[in-house]
Design an enzyme around this catalytic site. Structure first.
Site, short mmCIF file in Angstrom:
data_model
loop_
_atom_site.label_atom_id
_atom_site.label_comp_id
_atom_site.label_asym_id
_atom_site.label_seq_id
_atom_site.Cartn_x
_atom_site.Cartn_y
_atom_site.Cartn_z
N ASP A 151 -71.69 -88.61 1.51
CA ASP A 151 -73.03 -89.09 1.19
C ASP A 151 -73.95 -87.91 0.86
O ASP A 151 -73.54 -86.75 0.88
CB ASP A 151 -73.60 -89.93 2.34
CG ASP A 151 -73.73 -89.15 3.65
OD1 ASP A 151 -73.57 -87.91 3.63
OD2 ASP A 151 -74.00 -89.78 4.69
N ASP A 155 -50.43 -81.65 -11.31
CA ASP A 155 -48.98 -81.80 -11.45
C ASP A 155 -48.23 -81.72 -10.13
O ASP A 155 -47.01 -81.55 -10.11
CB ASP A 155 -48.43 -80.74 -12.41
CG ASP A 155 -48.73 -79.31 -11.96
OD1 ASP A 155 -49.25 -79.13 -10.84
OD2 ASP A 155 -48.44 -78.37 -12.72
N THR A 212 -73.54 -87.37 9.57
CA THR A 212 -72.54 -88.33 9.08
C THR A 212 -71.28 -87.55 8.71
O THR A 212 -70.96 -87.41 7.53
CB THR A 212 -73.07 -89.13 7.87
OG1 THR A 212 -73.50 -88.19 6.85
CG2 THR A 212 -74.24 -90.02 8.26
N SER A 223 -47.98 -79.41 -8.10
CA SER A 223 -47.40 -78.10 -7.79
C SER A 223 -47.82 -77.66 -6.38
O SER A 223 -47.08 -76.95 -5.70
CB SER A 223 -47.84 -77.05 -8.82
OG SER A 223 -49.25 -76.92 -8.86
N HIS A 245 -68.25 -81.45 0.49
CA HIS A 245 -68.49 -80.70 1.73
C HIS A 245 -69.34 -81.49 2.72
O HIS A 245 -69.69 -80.97 3.78
CB HIS A 245 -69.15 -79.36 1.42
CG HIS A 245 -68.25 -78.36 0.77
ND1 HIS A 245 -68.67 -77.14 0.31
CD2 HIS A 245 -66.90 -78.40 0.51
CE1 HIS A 245 -67.66 -76.48 -0.22
NE2 HIS A 245 -66.57 -77.22 -0.11
N HIS A 305 -57.43 -78.97 -4.90
CA HIS A 305 -56.58 -77.78 -4.92
C HIS A 305 -55.43 -77.90 -5.91
O HIS A 305 -54.97 -76.90 -6.46
CB HIS A 305 -56.04 -77.49 -3.52
CG HIS A 305 -57.02 -76.77 -2.65
ND1 HIS A 305 -56.92 -75.43 -2.36
CD2 HIS A 305 -58.14 -77.20 -2.04
CE1 HIS A 305 -57.93 -75.07 -1.59
NE2 HIS A 305 -58.69 -76.13 -1.38
#
Length: 315
Positions: free
Chosen positions: A241, A65, A236, A67, A183, A57
């Site tokens: 993985d 940086d 898992t 932010s 994910h 993000h």
């Protein structure tokens, strides 16, 4: 997991990011981050997932940086207020790491480097590969909240748009497929799932998986303030993985963006390769995350070294 050791003699020219940037100014900097991340992981295992998401993000929005870490003040609107930041948490523990560094080396280690180094350690705690993160970033003096929605893909956008977002920061199709493998850990709030479950279950979802998800999200109008969610990967759930890709091939992708990877002809071959070979996935994931971590950093006389990661320094 074998850690990759690289000497600072291989570093880029002065002014760029480099390995072991703090070797003279704060020799224990990276060890301190490692120690603090380990302590936090043993208290709150989900912090490891937060560190990885923070990097994504922060670095996708203009620059790596820090932010993302700025809180709303009279002059700043935090990026954390964006809908794209829904479900993000554990920011307070960045302060824990920063405080430890300030005690050792005041005003020396940037919050942007904490984001990068904590992500490196988080990936390791999640069973992923070691990533030789460079350091030397400086911190932004402003929020980029107005750029967030056009920089970070939404979970229900087309795969072509997702690929173009990553391409804009130099990550190719293979790297994008690998990064979405993040994910494989964490969870998805029902707010982001119900569009595929109601009024009828999306026919591209495995029927048994769809019924399970409805059990986790029993209403089409979940309260965003309630902790109602499904694990990304039930086998898992806290390991980075290739089970993520194996699940996609069984039509068990939770988000629309996930499942589209198998239907798009430019991405599906990489899904199959990564599903078949965890080492290949780890290699591609490591190189893509490293590339993302070096997106347009502030260096030398740009930005500042924040004393508190939540606020720009007082003049």
């Amino acid at each position: 997991m074998t850690e990759v050791q690289m000497e600072s003699s291989d570093a880029a020219e002065e002014g760029d990011l480099s390995l072991n940037y703090y070797s003279e100014s704060c020799p224990r900097a990276e060890d301190i981050v490692k120690e603090e991340v380990a302590k936090l992981y043993h208290k709150h295992g989900n912090t490891a997932v937060s560190w990885v998401r923070n990097l994504f993000h922060d670095c996708m929005v203009k620059s790596c940086d820090a932010s993302l870490l700025l809180k709303t003040t009279n002059s700043i609107i935090s990026e954390q207020t964006s809908q794209r930041s829904f479900g993000m948490r554990n920011f307070k523990y960045i302060t824990t790491i920063k405080d430890a560094l300030e005690r050792e080396c005041p005003k020396t280690v940037s919050c942007a480097d904490i984001v990068a180094l904590s992500a490196r350690e988080g990936v390791l705690w999640l069973g992923g590969p070691y990533i030789p993160m460079k350091t030397g970033r400086r911190d932004s003096k402003e929020s980029h909240v107005d750029m967030v929605e056009n920089s970070i893909p939404n979970h229900n956008e087309s795969i072509s748009l997702v690929l173009s977002r990553f391409q804009s920061v130099g990550i190719d199709t293979e790297g994008t497929v690998a990064l979405l493998g993040a994910h494989s850990v964490g969870r998805v709030h029902c707010v982001n799932l119900v569009g595929r479950l109601y009024p009828t279950i999306d026919p591209t979802i495995d029927p048994a998986c769809g019924e399970y998800l409805r059990g986790r999200c029993p209403t089409p109008n979940p309260d965003p303030n309630e902790v109602s969610y499904s694990r990304n990967d039930r086998e898992t759930p806290m390991v980075i993985d290739n089970m993520y890709y194996q699940n996609l091939l069984k039509n068990r992708g939770l988000l629309l963006v996930d499942q589209q990877l198998t239907s798009d002809p430019t991405t599906s071959p990489f899904v199959e390769l990564m599903a078949a070979n965890n080492s290949y996935f780890h290699e591609r994931f490591a190189s893509a995350l490293l590339l993302l971590s070096e997106n347009n950093p502030l260096t030398i006389d740009q930005g500042e070294i924040r004393k508190d990661c939540r606020f720009v320094n007082a003049d």
